[in-house]
Design a protein around this motif. Structure first.
Motif, PDB file in Angstrom:
ATOM      1  N   LYS A  12      -2.856 -11.351 -27.789  1.00 15.55           N
ATOM      2  CA  LYS A  12      -4.217 -11.904 -27.875  1.00 15.55           C
ATOM      3  C   LYS A  12      -4.196 -13.287 -28.525  1.00 15.55           C
ATOM      4  CE  LYS A  12      -6.507  -7.380 -28.115  1.00 15.55           C
ATOM      5  NZ  LYS A  12      -7.170  -6.394 -29.018  1.00 15.55           N
ATOM      6  N   ALA A  13      -3.348 -13.457 -29.538  1.00 16.75           N
ATOM      7  CA  ALA A  13      -3.229 -14.761 -30.192  1.00 16.75           C
ATOM      8  C   ALA A  13      -2.662 -15.792 -29.221  1.00 16.75           C
ATOM      9  CB  ALA A  13      -2.341 -14.655 -31.428  1.00 16.75           C
ATOM     10  N   ALA A  27       0.580  -4.189 -32.953  1.00 16.50           N
ATOM     11  CA  ALA A  27       1.048  -5.512 -33.360  1.00 16.50           C
ATOM     12  C   ALA A  27       1.336  -6.390 -32.144  1.00 16.50           C
ATOM     13  CB  ALA A  27       2.294  -5.379 -34.227  1.00 16.50           C
ATOM     14  N   LYS A  64      -0.647 -18.048 -37.944  1.00 17.72           N
ATOM     15  CA  LYS A  64      -1.061 -17.059 -38.944  1.00 17.72           C
ATOM     16  C   LYS A  64      -0.783 -15.642 -38.454  1.00 17.72           C
ATOM     17  CE  LYS A  64      -5.089 -15.515 -41.646  1.00 17.72           C
ATOM     18  NZ  LYS A  64      -5.085 -14.115 -41.172  1.00 17.72           N
ATOM     19  N   ASN A  65      -1.050 -15.385 -37.175  1.00 18.06           N
ATOM     20  CA  ASN A  65      -0.768 -14.060 -36.615  1.00 18.06           C
ATOM     21  C   ASN A  65       0.720 -13.717 -36.738  1.00 18.06           C
ATOM     22  OD1 ASN A  65       0.243 -12.619 -33.845  1.00 18.06           O
ATOM     23  ND2 ASN A  65      -1.624 -11.668 -34.625  1.00 18.06           N
ATOM     24  N   THR A  66       1.557 -14.702 -36.461  1.00 21.30           N
ATOM     25  CA  THR A  66       2.998 -14.477 -36.575  1.00 21.30           C
ATOM     26  C   THR A  66       3.390 -14.143 -38.003  1.00 21.30           C
ATOM     27  OG1 THR A  66       3.437 -16.018 -34.760  1.00 21.30           O
ATOM     28  CG2 THR A  66       5.273 -15.519 -36.230  1.00 21.30           C
ATOM     29  N   ASP A  81       1.454 -12.999 -40.339  1.00 22.00           N
ATOM     30  CA  ASP A  81       0.857 -11.711 -40.724  1.00 22.00           C
ATOM     31  C   ASP A  81       1.800 -10.574 -40.332  1.00 22.00           C
ATOM     32  OD1 ASP A  81      -1.399 -12.820 -41.833  1.00 22.00           O
ATOM     33  OD2 ASP A  81      -2.696 -12.441 -40.102  1.00 22.00           O
ATOM     34  N   ALA A  82       2.394 -10.688 -39.148  1.00 21.28           N
ATOM     35  CA  ALA A  82       3.367  -9.672 -38.723  1.00 21.28           C
ATOM     36  C   ALA A  82       4.568  -9.671 -39.650  1.00 21.28           C
ATOM     37  CB  ALA A  82       3.799  -9.936 -37.279  1.00 21.28           C
ATOM     38  N   GLU A 130      -4.279 -20.340 -36.145  1.00 15.16           N
ATOM     39  CA  GLU A 130      -4.513 -18.896 -36.006  1.00 15.16           C
ATOM     40  C   GLU A 130      -3.320 -18.208 -35.351  1.00 15.16           C
ATOM     41  OE1 GLU A 130      -6.989 -16.904 -37.166  1.00 15.16           O
ATOM     42  OE2 GLU A 130      -7.521 -18.711 -38.282  1.00 15.16           O
ATOM     43  N   PHE A 131      -2.724 -18.886 -34.385  1.00 12.39           N
ATOM     44  CA  PHE A 131      -1.542 -18.319 -33.729  1.00 12.39           C
ATOM     45  C   PHE A 131      -0.403 -18.152 -34.728  1.00 12.39           C
ATOM     46  CE2 PHE A 131       2.514 -18.543 -31.613  1.00 12.39           C
ATOM     47  CZ  PHE A 131       2.366 -17.671 -30.551  1.00 12.39           C
ATOM     48  N   ASP A 157      -1.941  -7.638 -30.701  1.00  7.72           N
ATOM     49  CA  ASP A 157      -2.479  -8.735 -31.510  1.00  7.72           C
ATOM     50  C   ASP A 157      -1.748 -10.044 -31.204  1.00  7.72           C
ATOM     51  OD1 ASP A 157      -4.333  -7.105 -32.732  1.00  7.72           O
ATOM     52  OD2 ASP A 157      -3.124  -6.764 -34.534  1.00  7.72           O
ATOM     53  N   ALA A 158      -0.431  -9.961 -31.048  1.00  4.76           N
ATOM     54  CA  ALA A 158       0.358 -11.159 -30.759  1.00  4.76           C
ATOM     55  C   ALA A 158      -0.004 -11.740 -29.394  1.00  4.76           C
ATOM     56  CB  ALA A 158       1.849 -10.826 -30.815  1.00  4.76           C
TER      57      ALA A 158
END
Length: 256
Positions: free
Chosen positions: A241-242, A235, A147-149, A151-152, A144-145, A238-239
């Protein structure tokens, strides 16, 4: 520092403070605890380079034939940061990326590098990031971490990438953790000397010269566009929080 940067910093302050004061740091008391931390954290060290290279691709011309692209000052900022992150020196003066330095630190400390090295092999073989994470059985919070990267990165917005790079990926290392690593290094016959160097080098480079360059880059890319600053702030949140979710998982793994 511009007013917009100060506003962004105030907006993300609660999440930033949560990271700095996370119980994870105090829970790391042995070399094995540190191994667990490094075996998880290395994925963040790896995907950080993709974030950085995406910025370089967005802000500079990497095509042939070459043509000037964007603002020369911004090109200079990102190219200098890439030089430092991709080809820094270790404690012996040998050129290597910070990711390679981290891998060396893991091996020296006795950490298991199988998972992250398999991921790199899968990426090199042409698998996409999601499939590579699945094949290597990366824990869900790690996936998930990462994936967040990505996604950005997928937003393809330079101002978002710059903000996440500058404020969402800071290594917020409390002093007590540095003191612990220093003491553990002595107790283990210097098995974490490379990791200690990595931490100190990051503070020296990322906390000093690179942070100033990154602030300037974010300011230039967001400019006076209020929508860009809003995008950037969201953004970054979100980063962070991840990162907190990943820290929670590592903490729980050490506790169990």
């Amino acid at each position: 520092m511009s007013r917009e940067i100060e506003v962004l910093r105030r907006e993300i302050a609660p999440l930033r403070n949560e990271l700095v004061n996370h119980p994870l740091y105090a829970s790391i008391k042995t070399l094995r605890d540190l191994n667990v931390f490094m075996e998880h954290h290395v994925f963040a060290v790896w995907d950080f380079m993709s974030l950085l290279k995406s910025l370089q691709r967005k802000l500079t011309c990497i095509d042939v034939p070459w043509v000037p692209k964007g603002n020369a000052s911004t090109r200079y900022l990102i190219n200098e940061i890439v030089t430092g992150e991709e080809s820094d020196v270790d404690q012996n003066g040998v050129r290597q990326s910070h990711f390679e330095l981290y891998l060396n630190a893991m091996k020296e400390a006795g950490s298991d590098t199988t998972s992250i090295e398999n991921l790199v092999l899968q990426i090199g073989a042409g698998n996409n990031v999601t499939d590579a994470l699945s094949i290597t059985n990366a824990a869900e919070p790690i996936a998930e971490f990462v994936k967040n990267t990505f996604d950005a990165i997928a937003t393809d917005k330079a101002h978002v990438l710059a903000a996440v790079f500058t404020f969402g990926r800071e290594d917020l290392i409390p002093g007590m953790f540095l003191s612990f690593v220093d003491e553990l290094n002595k107790q283990t016959d210097y098995k974490v000397s490379t990791f200690q160097y990595y931490l100190e080098r990051h503070i020296e480079v990322d906390g000093g010269h690179h942070s100033i360059l990154a602030y300037e880059m974010t300011e230039q890319l967001c400019g006076n566009n209020s929508n860009y600053w809003a995008d950037a702030t969201n953004a970054v949140k979100d980063a962070l929080k991840a990162r907190i979710a990943l820290w929670n998982h590592i903490y729980q793994t050490i506790q169990s």
